[in-house]
Design an enzyme around this catalytic site. Structure first.
Site, mmCIF file in Angstrom:
data_model
loop_
_atom_site.group_PDB
_atom_site.id
_atom_site.type_symbol
_atom_site.label_atom_id
_atom_site.label_comp_id
_atom_site.label_asym_id
_atom_site.label_seq_id
_atom_site.Cartn_x
_atom_site.Cartn_y
_atom_site.Cartn_z
ATOM 1 N N SER A 151 0.840 -1.210 0.000
ATOM 2 C CA SER A 151 0.000 0.000 0.000
ATOM 3 C C SER A 151 0.862 1.242 0.000
ATOM 4 O O SER A 151 2.012 1.219 0.472
ATOM 5 C CB SER A 151 -0.879 0.014 1.257
ATOM 6 O OG SER A 151 -1.543 1.238 1.399
ATOM 7 N N TYR A 185 -2.085 -1.219 10.520
ATOM 8 C CA TYR A 185 -2.205 -1.573 9.094
ATOM 9 C C TYR A 185 -0.980 -1.092 8.308
ATOM 10 O O TYR A 185 -0.370 -1.864 7.548
ATOM 11 C CB TYR A 185 -3.477 -0.944 8.533
ATOM 12 C CG TYR A 185 -3.657 -1.078 7.040
ATOM 13 C CD1 TYR A 185 -4.232 -2.223 6.485
ATOM 14 C CD2 TYR A 185 -3.272 -0.049 6.170
ATOM 15 C CE1 TYR A 185 -4.407 -2.343 5.108
ATOM 16 C CE2 TYR A 185 -3.453 -0.161 4.799
ATOM 17 C CZ TYR A 185 -4.020 -1.312 4.276
ATOM 18 O OH TYR A 185 -4.187 -1.430 2.914
HETATM 19 P P1 NAD Z 1 -11.455 -5.906 -0.191
HETATM 20 O O1 NAD Z 1 -12.173 -5.794 1.091
HETATM 21 O O2 NAD Z 1 -12.268 -6.039 -1.414
HETATM 22 O O3 NAD Z 1 -10.422 -7.107 -0.167
HETATM 23 C C1 NAD Z 1 -9.775 -7.531 0.984
HETATM 24 C C2 NAD Z 1 -10.007 -9.014 1.095
HETATM 25 O O4 NAD Z 1 -9.189 -9.526 2.136
HETATM 26 C C3 NAD Z 1 -11.426 -9.396 1.447
HETATM 27 O O5 NAD Z 1 -12.217 -9.555 0.310
HETATM 28 C C4 NAD Z 1 -11.229 -10.714 2.193
HETATM 29 O O6 NAD Z 1 -11.523 -11.803 1.355
HETATM 30 C C5 NAD Z 1 -9.764 -10.732 2.529
HETATM 31 N N1 NAD Z 1 -9.598 -10.955 3.967
HETATM 32 C C6 NAD Z 1 -9.653 -10.043 4.963
HETATM 33 N N2 NAD Z 1 -9.509 -10.667 6.157
HETATM 34 C C7 NAD Z 1 -9.375 -12.001 5.887
HETATM 35 C C8 NAD Z 1 -9.207 -13.162 6.683
HETATM 36 N N3 NAD Z 1 -9.137 -13.096 8.033
HETATM 37 N N4 NAD Z 1 -9.142 -14.355 6.057
HETATM 38 C C9 NAD Z 1 -9.250 -14.447 4.708
HETATM 39 N N5 NAD Z 1 -9.386 -13.374 3.898
HETATM 40 C C10 NAD Z 1 -9.448 -12.175 4.499
HETATM 41 O O7 NAD Z 1 -10.502 -4.629 -0.286
HETATM 42 P P2 NAD Z 1 -9.307 -4.245 -1.291
HETATM 43 O O8 NAD Z 1 -9.157 -2.791 -1.110
HETATM 44 O O9 NAD Z 1 -9.513 -4.801 -2.610
HETATM 45 O O10 NAD Z 1 -8.048 -4.923 -0.596
HETATM 46 C C11 NAD Z 1 -7.154 -5.784 -1.272
HETATM 47 C C12 NAD Z 1 -5.726 -5.486 -0.837
HETATM 48 O O11 NAD Z 1 -5.362 -4.198 -1.309
HETATM 49 C C13 NAD Z 1 -5.533 -5.462 0.673
HETATM 50 O O12 NAD Z 1 -4.310 -6.082 1.010
HETATM 51 C C14 NAD Z 1 -5.436 -3.979 0.973
HETATM 52 O O13 NAD Z 1 -4.670 -3.739 2.130
HETATM 53 C C15 NAD Z 1 -4.754 -3.488 -0.276
HETATM 54 N N6 NAD Z 1 -4.893 -2.050 -0.500
HETATM 55 C C16 NAD Z 1 -6.111 -1.491 -0.743
HETATM 56 C C17 NAD Z 1 -6.198 -0.131 -0.928
HETATM 57 C C18 NAD Z 1 -7.509 0.557 -1.196
HETATM 58 O O14 NAD Z 1 -7.552 1.789 -1.211
HETATM 59 N N7 NAD Z 1 -8.588 -0.141 -1.415
HETATM 60 C C19 NAD Z 1 -5.045 0.663 -0.883
HETATM 61 C C20 NAD Z 1 -3.831 0.063 -0.632
HETATM 62 C C21 NAD Z 1 -3.761 -1.297 -0.443
#
Ligand code: NAD
Ligand code: MG
Length: 298
Positions: free
Chosen positions: A190, A203
């Site tokens: 991130s 986080y």
């Molecule tokens: P999202 O909620 O769609 O995806 C996150 C997924 O993590 C969930 O769908 C879930 O299946 C999984 N997860 C969470 N806890 C879990 C557990 N205990 N066991 C199994 N699975 C679990 O959100 P996203 O934004 O698509 O996130 C995907 C990745 O991108 C993450 O690592 C997040 O930190 C990273 N990210 C997102 C952003 C943003 O702005 N959305 C920015 C930087 C990084």
């Protein structure tokens, strides 16, 4: 307007600048209940055969960025195993259908990444169902905003580290018995790794750890022909943001302070994961590719 990734277009208005209403979902959030809905590429991503015949395990593949990666991988010719929490079955089944409509295999493997047994068994189960495994995308993550460190308890700290970094260590290690030379690992880190928000100290710390882990393991596995890289998203509109990932007051302005002036859509992340997984990036190792709307990163 055409919004696929191959058409010449202005990135400023490829997607609208959204002002999401304040909303709340229990963790984990669902794409099915998110307003506005996100673009995961199901109607737009065009594959060009860059992952033909590959077999990929993707965590957090039910929604958001992971869902967009699953769709893109399938359109590029890969079969995919999807890891997600049991509570996300609705989202996962939808993405599984989109993958299968592309003519590729989708294997659903629900479970909790905080459970070490689930992590250790995931690569075996994916390899068994797909006839092997040569791509791992460690994308799952949890993000809970807490304003004051006095309110950040041991359970939250441990759970964030378990899901965000410990699971990556466990799954990557267990995957190695399947990964032949040419295989790849891509981790979701991130912008928070470099530029931590004051309300995301647990986080953001895990995301910095993922960057470092990527660089170390990348060097360790390079001689074996296995490449490890990472993608660092900026503000992307996903269910993570409404299940306490952001303070509620921040939702209407989410992503507006980026140089592009808007939040990203999950499908805008997919090409970075495709690039780092495909053989065309053969000389790229230990790298973190920033996909964040223009915010400078070190
Ligand atoms: P999202 O909620 O769609 O995806 C996150 C997924 O993590 C969930 O769908 C879930 O299946 C999984 N997860 C969470 N806890 C879990 C557990 N205990 N066991 C199994 N699975 C679990 O959100 P996203 O934004 O698509 O996130 C995907 C990745 O991108 C993450 O690592 C997040 O930190 C990273 N990210 C997102 C952003 C943003 O702005 N959305 C920015 C930087 C990084
Ligand atoms: Mg989800």
């Amino acid at each position: 307007m055409t919004t696929d990734q191959l058409t010449f277009q202005n990135p400023v208005d490829r997607f609208p600048s959204i002002s999401p209403p304040k909303q709340d979902q229990p963790e984990p959030g669902l794409d099915a209940d998110l307003a506005p809905q996100t673009d995961r590429g199901e109607h737009s991503y065009r594959g060009t055969g860059r992952l033909a015949g590959r077999r990929a395990l993707i965590t957090g593949a039910d929604s958001g960025i992971g869902a967009a990666v699953a769709i893109a991988f399938a359109r590029e010719g890969a079969d995919v195993a999807l890891s997600y929490l049991p509570a996300e079955e609705e989202d996962a089944r939808y993405i599984g259908r989109v993958v299968e409509e592309t003519g590729r295999k989708a294997v659903l493997l629900p479970g909790d990444l905080a459970d070490s047994q689930y992590c250790a068994s995931l690569p075996d189960r994916a390899a068994e169902a797909l006839g092997g495994l040569d791509a791992l995308v460690n994308n799952a993550g949890r993000q809970i905003a807490i304003e004051h460190i006095e309110d950040l308890d041991d359970d939250q700290w441990s759970s964030t580290f378990d899901v965000n970094i410990r699971a990556i260590y466990r799954i990557s290690k267990a995957a190695l018995r399947h990964l032949e030379p040419g295989s790849t690992i891509v981790n979701s880190t991130s912008i928070q790794a470099y530029d931590p928000s004051p309300h995301l100290v647990d986080y953001a710390s895990t995301k910095a750890a993922i960057n470092n882990f990527t660089k170390g393991l990348g060097q360790q596995l390079a001689p074996r022909g296995i490449r490890v890289n990472a993608v660092a998203p900026g503000p992307i509109w996903t269910p993570l943001q409404v299940s306490d990932g952001q303070p509620k007051d921040a939702l209407p302005d989410f992503g507006k302070s980026t140089p592009l002036g808007r939040a990203g859509q999950p499908t805008e992340l997919a090409p970075a994961y495709v690039f780092l997984t495909s053989a065309e990036s053969s000389y790229v190792i230990g790298e973190t590719l920033n996909v964040n709307g223009g915010t400078p990163s070190p």
